[in-house]
Design a protein around this motif. Structure first.
Motif, PDB file in Angstrom:
ATOM      1  N   ARG A 481       4.004  -5.519  10.921  1.00  0.00           N
ATOM      2  CA  ARG A 481       3.351  -4.765   9.821  1.00  0.00           C
ATOM      3  C   ARG A 481       4.332  -3.766   9.205  1.00  0.00           C
ATOM      4  NH1 ARG A 481      -2.035  -2.253  12.153  1.00  0.00           N
ATOM      5  NH2 ARG A 481      -2.203  -1.427  10.048  1.00  0.00           N
ATOM      6  N   LEU A 482       5.066  -3.072  10.075  1.00  0.00           N
ATOM      7  CA  LEU A 482       6.017  -2.079   9.563  1.00  0.00           C
ATOM      8  C   LEU A 482       7.158  -2.743   8.806  1.00  0.00           C
ATOM      9  CD1 LEU A 482       6.215   0.536  12.458  1.00  0.00           C
ATOM     10  CD2 LEU A 482       5.056   0.725  10.282  1.00  0.00           C
ATOM     11  N   THR A 483       7.600  -3.885   9.324  1.00  0.00           N
ATOM     12  CA  THR A 483       8.691  -4.605   8.649  1.00  0.00           C
ATOM     13  C   THR A 483       8.230  -5.055   7.267  1.00  0.00           C
ATOM     14  OG1 THR A 483       9.369  -5.393  10.805  1.00  0.00           O
ATOM     15  CG2 THR A 483      10.373  -6.479   8.920  1.00  0.00           C
ATOM     16  N   VAL A 484       7.016  -5.605   7.208  1.00  0.00           N
ATOM     17  CA  VAL A 484       6.483  -6.054   5.915  1.00  0.00           C
ATOM     18  C   VAL A 484       6.402  -4.866   4.947  1.00  0.00           C
ATOM     19  CG1 VAL A 484       4.393  -6.909   4.781  1.00  0.00           C
ATOM     20  CG2 VAL A 484       5.234  -8.038   6.820  1.00  0.00           C
ATOM     21  N   ALA A 485       5.922  -3.716   5.447  1.00  0.00           N
ATOM     22  CA  ALA A 485       5.804  -2.526   4.600  1.00  0.00           C
ATOM     23  C   ALA A 485       7.169  -2.127   4.046  1.00  0.00           C
ATOM     24  CB  ALA A 485       5.199  -1.378   5.396  1.00  0.00           C
ATOM     25  N   ARG A 486       8.188  -2.149   4.904  1.00  0.00           N
ATOM     26  CA  ARG A 486       9.528  -1.720   4.472  1.00  0.00           C
ATOM     27  C   ARG A 486      10.142  -2.696   3.478  1.00  0.00           C
ATOM     28  NH1 ARG A 486      10.501   0.152  10.578  1.00  0.00           N
ATOM     29  NH2 ARG A 486       9.857   2.308  10.295  1.00  0.00           N
ATOM     30  N   VAL A 487       9.977  -3.976   3.757  1.00  0.00           N
ATOM     31  CA  VAL A 487      10.539  -4.987   2.843  1.00  0.00           C
ATOM     32  C   VAL A 487       9.860  -4.874   1.469  1.00  0.00           C
ATOM     33  CG1 VAL A 487      10.711  -7.467   2.410  1.00  0.00           C
ATOM     34  CG2 VAL A 487      11.232  -6.573   4.671  1.00  0.00           C
ATOM     35  N   LEU A 488       8.535  -4.722   1.478  1.00  0.00           N
ATOM     36  CA  LEU A 488       7.809  -4.603   0.205  1.00  0.00           C
ATOM     37  C   LEU A 488       8.235  -3.348  -0.548  1.00  0.00           C
ATOM     38  CD1 LEU A 488       4.258  -5.732   1.327  1.00  0.00           C
ATOM     39  CD2 LEU A 488       5.665  -6.833  -0.413  1.00  0.00           C
ATOM     40  N   LEU A 489       8.393  -2.267   0.190  1.00  0.00           N
ATOM     41  CA  LEU A 489       8.832  -1.013  -0.426  1.00  0.00           C
ATOM     42  C   LEU A 489      10.163  -1.219  -1.156  1.00  0.00           C
ATOM     43  CD1 LEU A 489       7.893   2.200   0.210  1.00  0.00           C
ATOM     44  CD2 LEU A 489      10.207   2.207   1.000  1.00  0.00           C
ATOM     45  N   PHE A 490      11.057  -1.925  -0.484  1.00  0.00           N
ATOM     46  CA  PHE A 490      12.374  -2.178  -1.071  1.00  0.00           C
ATOM     47  C   PHE A 490      12.250  -2.986  -2.363  1.00  0.00           C
ATOM     48  CE2 PHE A 490      16.086  -4.930  -1.541  1.00  0.00           C
ATOM     49  CZ  PHE A 490      17.094  -3.970  -1.618  1.00  0.00           C
ATOM     50  N   PHE A 491      11.466  -4.064  -2.311  1.00  0.00           N
ATOM     51  CA  PHE A 491      11.380  -4.924  -3.492  1.00  0.00           C
ATOM     52  C   PHE A 491      10.663  -4.245  -4.659  1.00  0.00           C
ATOM     53  CE2 PHE A 491      12.491  -8.372  -0.531  1.00  0.00           C
ATOM     54  CZ  PHE A 491      13.526  -8.913  -1.272  1.00  0.00           C
ATOM     55  N   VAL A 492       9.609  -3.500  -4.359  1.00  0.00           N
ATOM     56  CA  VAL A 492       8.905  -2.791  -5.435  1.00  0.00           C
ATOM     57  C   VAL A 492       9.843  -1.769  -6.073  1.00  0.00           C
ATOM     58  CG1 VAL A 492       7.000  -1.221  -5.948  1.00  0.00           C
ATOM     59  CG2 VAL A 492       6.631  -3.128  -4.418  1.00  0.00           C
ATOM     60  N   ALA A 493      10.613  -1.086  -5.226  1.00  0.00           N
ATOM     61  CA  ALA A 493      11.538  -0.071  -5.738  1.00  0.00           C
ATOM     62  C   ALA A 493      12.577  -0.697  -6.665  1.00  0.00           C
ATOM     63  CB  ALA A 493      12.220   0.630  -4.569  1.00  0.00           C
ATOM     64  N   VAL A 494      13.137  -1.821  -6.245  1.00  0.00           N
ATOM     65  CA  VAL A 494      14.164  -2.482  -7.070  1.00  0.00           C
ATOM     66  C   VAL A 494      13.555  -2.951  -8.392  1.00  0.00           C
ATOM     67  CG1 VAL A 494      15.712  -4.478  -7.202  1.00  0.00           C
ATOM     68  CG2 VAL A 494      15.594  -3.141  -5.108  1.00  0.00           C
ATOM     69  N   LEU A 495      12.352  -3.473  -8.322  1.00  0.00           N
ATOM     70  CA  LEU A 495      11.685  -3.959  -9.531  1.00  0.00           C
ATOM     71  C   LEU A 495      11.431  -2.808 -10.512  1.00  0.00           C
ATOM     72  CD1 LEU A 495      10.610  -6.740 -10.381  1.00  0.00           C
ATOM     73  CD2 LEU A 495       8.357  -6.019  -9.601  1.00  0.00           C
ATOM     74  N   SER A 496      10.963  -1.681  -9.986  1.00  0.00           N
ATOM     75  CA  SER A 496      10.712  -0.562 -10.909  1.00  0.00           C
ATOM     76  C   SER A 496      12.008  -0.010 -11.471  1.00  0.00           C
ATOM     77  CB  SER A 496       9.903   0.559 -10.268  1.00  0.00           C
ATOM     78  OG  SER A 496       9.723   0.408  -8.950  1.00  0.00           O
ATOM     79  N   ALA A 497      13.070  -0.023 -10.667  1.00  0.00           N
ATOM     80  CA  ALA A 497      14.359   0.455 -11.186  1.00  0.00           C
ATOM     81  C   ALA A 497      14.847  -0.463 -12.306  1.00  0.00           C
ATOM     82  CB  ALA A 497      15.380   0.510 -10.066  1.00  0.00           C
ATOM     83  N   ALA A 498      14.648  -1.764 -12.112  1.00  0.00           N
ATOM     84  CA  ALA A 498      15.076  -2.707 -13.147  1.00  0.00           C
ATOM     85  C   ALA A 498      14.316  -2.445 -14.445  1.00  0.00           C
ATOM     86  CB  ALA A 498      14.843  -4.133 -12.671  1.00  0.00           C
ATOM     87  N   LEU A 499      13.031  -2.139 -14.330  1.00  0.00           N
ATOM     88  CA  LEU A 499      12.239  -1.849 -15.525  1.00  0.00           C
ATOM     89  C   LEU A 499      12.669  -0.508 -16.146  1.00  0.00           C
ATOM     90  CD1 LEU A 499       9.916  -2.690 -17.385  1.00  0.00           C
ATOM     91  CD2 LEU A 499       8.339  -1.540 -15.849  1.00  0.00           C
ATOM     92  N   ALA A 500      12.896   0.485 -15.281  1.00  0.00           N
ATOM     93  CA  ALA A 500      13.301   1.807 -15.781  1.00  0.00           C
ATOM     94  C   ALA A 500      14.628   1.721 -16.527  1.00  0.00           C
ATOM     95  CB  ALA A 500      13.405   2.796 -14.631  1.00  0.00           C
ATOM     96  N   ALA A 501      15.504   0.831 -16.077  1.00  0.00           N
ATOM     97  CA  ALA A 501      16.821   0.698 -16.716  1.00  0.00           C
ATOM     98  C   ALA A 501      16.710   0.237 -18.165  1.00  0.00           C
ATOM     99  CB  ALA A 501      17.680  -0.277 -15.919  1.00  0.00           C
ATOM    100  N   THR A 502      15.561  -0.339 -18.537  1.00  0.00           N
ATOM    101  CA  THR A 502      15.386  -0.779 -19.927  1.00  0.00           C
ATOM    102  C   THR A 502      14.875   0.352 -20.826  1.00  0.00           C
ATOM    103  OG1 THR A 502      13.091  -1.455 -19.624  1.00  0.00           O
ATOM    104  CG2 THR A 502      14.765  -3.112 -19.128  1.00  0.00           C
ATOM    105  N   LYS A 503      14.711   1.575 -20.273  1.00  0.00           N
ATOM    106  CA  LYS A 503      14.186   2.744 -20.992  1.00  0.00           C
ATOM    107  C   LYS A 503      12.891   2.387 -21.733  1.00  0.00           C
ATOM    108  CE  LYS A 503      18.749   4.722 -21.876  1.00  0.00           C
ATOM    109  NZ  LYS A 503      19.738   5.101 -22.864  1.00  0.00           N
TER     110      LYS A 503
END
Lengths: 570, 97
Positions: A481-503
């Motif tokens: 459960r903790l591993t899944v939480a951490r992996v998801l956290l990582f992917f969501v973070a990268v996805l939002s950063a990619a969107l933020a980079a488009t201003k």
């Protein structure tokens, strides 16, 4: 037994007090040290690096030191965060880049109308306290969808809760990562698109290993940084201008001076006065005149949406899951309000002092006497002079020369500054030492990081706990459960950063959408779930879906149309 | 309902018929597909940030009407909701850790 528990709790509180007291002292000593280095001639860029990297390193150390492998620690910090400290952590969780960077900028731009945001965001905690927070704590869930699922029964209500949570938190977190990118690009001299991902590393280090436990103790440290950073420049400006170091008391005088200066600018032909709501861009709207930017309906609409949105945002509500008792959850809301009040009560003063400096030092100055800081922001496309991005002095001079009859003196309509720049550039506008600019940047970064951590955690927890554990694999062991939480956290973070980079848009607008999404999708189901025993599963499912879908469609489609948002008018 | 006026200039923001005829709005998929006019602002002259002002009352209305039309929740659930509202006492849902 009870005496032993009380003694242990007292000892824990004292230890926390000592730790954060030492931390605050250390941070002030660090600022003094950098001020001395500045006097010794250390370049500004190096000071900027010190501020950004030192604070990031401290947050990361706290994040790593408080890592955990226990479920209750990961999701709710073991439910042992004292009310005062939870109030402070909620303050940091709540005061995002929108509050720190965007709010004073919006007040600067909109004047009276900008107060709608302050009123709504402060008033929202009254609703949290009366209608939602303590009751969710009494229920004892890990996430908001957990409550919806139990109250309304079945996983479909949970699933809808997760969708609303992900929609509003993702919109919100994108704004925060955009904020970290903005600050990192300006103060580290990086390209914006790269700076966004650099900020992301700091966010992940705080949240990934320790979940709510790490985020809580980091957010308290971040609150201390952001409040010191926000208050310092305006205390200095208040003292410089009026001899009183309490900006809230001198705010009225600053407003009076702004009004006098506005009249002078119009008289000198440096600005065209706008006297009604429908005015062309570039005209001067009096700072104290109400409803020049928003209609009364939209003004009160923003207050209402921000209030109700506050009481519906999952990342805020889940902070009250971490207190030891319902009573402490209620006390914690009061502490949160106090810590938030310290910044929000100062924001109108921040905007007023900043505007006074712009009207005094920039408007009416010769174009060739513009200060270098303008071009650093201009290079990022956040300041325009005479209709062009002010990347260099020559660009500004050429742009103004191209305007027929331009006398070489900067007029009101020639200067366009993005609202997100106001707070960060105020120390430079006022000619304060660079160490204050660095401090403000560190504060902005703390605000953006703390909220981003809370939001990412809310999304990852909902996906890992509600979708994975409760719906897909209820027998999953803790470690998975903790591993899944951490992996998801990582992917969501990268996805939002990619969107933020488009201003995608400015910070405040993105945050505003998140509030409306939360308000439409969550509030009716949560409030009726607590306060109306007659509310049924079918009702909640039918009510949350269309309301959330409506809000999502209006907000996001508007966001798409504003992808190329330009600096807002000055 | 469809005033679609620019609050600043008072001018009509969009020709509805023209927009619906123009396939370009499909490019905004999926958001515009749900509400092709939403990004042009407008119902009741509301700023898009305030969209919750319409979404939330709609949510309340639907939950109340649909709930009243159906069977009321069980006595156990109603007792649990009473319990949640009491400021004292143990946490209702104890999660296994």
């Amino acid at each position: 037994m009870a005496t032993q528990t009380t003694a242990a709790t007292d000892a824990f509180y004292k230890q926390l007090g000592r730790m954060y007291g030492t931390y605050t002292g250390g941070f002030i000593a660090f600022i003094v040290l950098l001020a001395i280095l500045e006097q010794m001639g250390v370049p500004n860029k190096i000071l900027g690096y010190f501020f950004v990297f030192f604070t990031l390193a401290v947050y990361a150390i706290i994040g790593v030191a408080t890592r955990t492998a226990q479920i209750s620690e990961y999701y709710v910090a073991g439910r042992r965060v004292p009310a005062l400290y939870n109030g402070m952590a909620t303050g940091a969780d709540w005061m995002s880049a929108a509050s720190f960077v965007g709010m004073a900028g919006t007040l600067f731009l909109l004047g009276y109308d900008g107060l709608a945001w302050v009123l709504g965001w402060t008033g929202g905690f009254v609703l949290v306290s009366i209608l939602v927070g303590p009751y969710l704590r009494k229920f004892g869930a890990y996430t908001v969808p957990d409550f919806l699922s139990f109250r309304y029964g079945g996983n479909f209500a949970r699933f809808l809760g997760v969708i609303v949570l992900v929609c509003c938190s993702f919109t919100y977190v994108t704004a925060q990562i955009y904020g970290t990118g903005l600050i990192a690009s300006r103060f580290l001299g990086m390209q914006f698109e790269i700076a966004v991902f650099a900020g992301l590393v700091g966010i992940l280090l705080c949240a990934m290993l320790g979940g709510m436990r790490a985020v809580t103790w980091t957010q308290i440290a971040q609150y201390i940084v952001l409040i010191v950073a926000y208050l310092t420049p305006i205390v200095i400006l208040s003292t410089q201008h009026f001899g009183i170091p309490i900006p809230e008391l001198t705010y009225g005088k600053a407003i009076a001076e702004i009004t006098a200066r506005e009249q002078q600018l119009v008289k000198d032909g440096l600005a065209v006065l706008c006297t009604q709501q429908a005015c062309p861009a570039g005209t001067l709207r009096p700072h104290i005149q109400p409803f020049m930017n928003y209609t009364p309906l939209n003004f009160f609409g923003i207050i209402f949406c921000m209030m109700v949105g506050t009481a519906s945002l999952p990342h805020i509500l889940m902070r009250y899951f971490t207190t030891p008792s319902v009573r402490e959850a209620r006390q914690s809301v009061a502490w949160s309000l106090l810590f938030i009040f310290l910044l929000y009560f100062s924001a109108p003063a921040y905007a007023a002092f900043s505007k006074l400096e712009v009207y005094t030092n920039i408007i009416g100055a010769n174009i060739d006497a513009l200060k270098p800081w303008i071009f650093q922001w201009g290079e990022l496309g956040l300041i325009q002079i005479c209709g062009k991005n002010a990347a260099t002095l020559q660009t500004a001079i050429d742009a103004c020369k191209a305007i027929a009859g331009h006398g070489g003196v900067l007029r009101f309509q020639d200067f366009v500054i993005n609202t997100d720049v106001i707070v960060l550039s105020t120390p430079e506008i006022a000619g304060l030492p660079y160490v204050i600019s660095g401090l403000v940047a560190a504060g902005g970064l703390a605000a953006a990081l703390s909220t981003a951590d809370g939001l990412l955690l809310a999304i990852a927890n909902a996906l890992s706990h509600d979708i994975y554990y409760k719906m897909l694999d209820p027998s999953a062991p803790t470690i998975r459960r903790l591993t899944v939480a951490r992996v998801l956290l990582f992917f969501v973070a990268v996805l939002s950063a990619a969107l933020a980079a488009t201003k995608p848009s400015d910070i405040l607008a993105m945050v505003g959408w998140a509030f409306s999404l939360a308000m439409a999708g969550n509030f009716p189901a949560i409030v009726l779930g607590i306060w109306w025993k007659r509310a049924t599963t079918t009702g909640a499912i039918s009510g949350s879906s269309p309301a959330g879908a409506y809000a999502c469609s209006t907000s996001w489609s508007r966001g798409i149309s504003r992808r190329r948002a330009l600096p807002t008018s000055g | 309902m469809t005033s679609l006026l620019n609050p600043e200039t008072g001018q009509a923001l969009i020709n509805v018929a023209q927009v619906m005829a123009d396939p370009k709005w499909l490019a905004d998929f999926p958001a515009s597909a749900a509400n092709p006019l939403a990004n042009r602002v407008g119902w009741f002259d509301l700023n898009n940030i305030n969209c919750g002002l319409l979404g939330m009352p709609l949510g309340f209305l639907v939950i109340i009407v649909v709930s009243l039309m159906g069977k009321e929740p069980s006595r156990e659930m109603q007792a649990l909701i009473d319990e949640i509202r009491k400021p004292r006492g143990r946490t209702v849902l104890e999660e296994k850790t």
